[in-house]
Design an enzyme around this catalytic site. Structure first.
Site, PDB file in Angstrom:
ATOM      1  N   ARG A   1       3.677   9.576   5.349  1.00 41.83           N
ATOM      2  CA  ARG A   1       4.956  10.057   4.816  1.00 41.83           C
ATOM      3  C   ARG A   1       5.122   9.694   3.343  1.00 41.83           C
ATOM      4  NH1 ARG A   1       8.619   6.653   8.977  1.00 41.83           N
ATOM      5  NH2 ARG A   1       6.938   7.403  10.304  1.00 41.83           N
TER       6      ARG A   1
ATOM      7  N   LYS B   1       0.838  -1.214   0.000  1.00 43.12           N
ATOM      8  CA  LYS B   1       0.000   0.000   0.000  1.00 43.12           C
ATOM      9  C   LYS B   1       0.866   1.256   0.000  1.00 43.12           C
ATOM     10  CE  LYS B   1       0.789   0.806   4.532  1.00 43.12           C
ATOM     11  NZ  LYS B   1       1.284   2.035   5.190  1.00 43.12           N
TER      12      LYS B   1
END
Length: 352
Positions: free
Chosen positions: A258, A194
């Site tokens: 992030r 992912k």
């Protein structure tokens, strides 16, 4: 229970608060004297969790052996690239202490070169003499929200399927719900891959693409994750759950991510080294893109988003060329490839 967390990053720190809230004795290991002193003195970790107060009873140390000796359960909360070295050192110390502990990791990625999942890396470096079981804890769980006690739900799976109930009991509370999943491969592959899609979505966002493009990339990205995961032995249903669709949604749509933020920086013109330096934290999606691209070739699995992102990151193709490669592929049915994998999986279940 006595629980040690190896790593003082954002997620390790947030988990220390969950565990302390649950009445466990928690000690963290960190390499930075500055961070460890801040945790012990100010009860904060400003580099990774701004404006968050850590429970005063959580302790930290730079003494690896001391932190290991404290533990009945050890949480490995370091980047994937550091997991092998940490596991090797952990094995040495536990052998000297003649002790066995339960291991749980929270890293999401694949090792470069070997393409191994994190539990496989740990299993290569640790023995039955030191690890009673090796578990993963994974799912849609931004550290910032966990620390604020925002409702969070994750899954745990393990190599031996023996330690998962303990992990469920130890971590679960009114704000942090843990499910048991028997599909270790699927849980780890979903958590790793992912990050690739989140990196791609961040790039689209930075280029000004709209919700249509993002929704399509998330949906088709899940197809890619499932195709490779099933080929590697995962249960396809896992990718419809917390560590598949759940983790993909939260990582690909949030400023907390992030990988998402790194994609935006790349679209704004920063080079990959510049973006990673500005982030100040490991962006797991970068190395995982390379590993997954190589795995797709090894398993003969078509992963167009991963392939194009790999070329964009490591071979300097332009954003426009990357976009054209995806949109102008040959005409296909939406279920091509995945349908065959699911049918074969169903046949295997029927035989069992």
């Amino acid at each position: 229970m006595n629980i040690s967390i190896l790593g003082t990053g954002s997620f390790g720190t947030s988990l220390s608060m969950v565990l302390d809230d649950n009445g466990h004795s928690v000690m963290m290991y960190g390499r930075s004297n500055e961070t460890v002193d801040e945790i012990n003195t100010n009860h904060t970790n400003s580099r990774y969790l701004e404006n968050i107060k850590i429970n005063p009873s959580v302790k930290a140390s730079t003494d690896f052996e001391e932190v290991v000796r404290h533990a009945d359960i050890i949480v490995i909360a370091v980047p994937v690239k550091a997991v092998r070295a940490v596991s090797r050192e952990l094995e040495k110390i536990l052998l000297l202490q003649n002790r066995k502990v339960l291991i749980v990791h929270v890293a999401k990625g694949l090792e470069l070169g070997t393409h191994l999942r994190v539990s496989e890396i740990i299993n290569e470096e640790m023995s039955d003499q030191t690890a009673s079981d090796i578990c993963v804890l994974s799912g849609p769980s931004h550290a910032e929200e966990v620390a604020l006690k925002s409702p969070t739900t994750v899954s745990t799976a393990s190599i031996k399927n023996e330690g998962v109930k303990t992990i469920q009991d130890v971590f679960m509370n009114e704000n942090f719900r843990v499910y048991v999943n028997e599909d270790l491969v699927g849980v780890e592959i979903g958590g790793a891959l992912k990050n690739i899609i989140a990196l791609a979505i961040g790039t689209l966002h930075g280029l000004g693409f709209g919700d249509n493009a993002k929704a399509a990339t998330i949906t088709r990205g899940l197809h890619e994750i499932a195709r490779l995961g099933v080929k590697m032995g995962a249960n396809p249903l896992t990718f419809l759950g917390l560590t598949g669709m759940g983790d993909l949604i939260v990582t690909a749509t949030s400023e907390h991510s992030r990988n998402f933020r790194c994609g935006i920086m790349l679209a704004e013109g920063l080079t990959l080294p510049e973006a990673e330096e500005k982030m100040g934290m490991v962006v797991e999606g970068v190395n995982t893109t390379k590993a997954a691209y190589e795995l797709s070739d090894q398993y003969g699995v078509e992963m167009p988003i991963t392939k194009v992102l790999y070329q964009y990151l490591f071979h300097d193709i332009s954003e426009q060329e990357a976009f054209s490669k995806l949109m102008q592929r040959e005409k296909k049915s939406e279920t091509d490839g995945l349908k065959d994998l699911l049918e074969n999986q169903l046949k295997d279940w029927t035989r069992e």
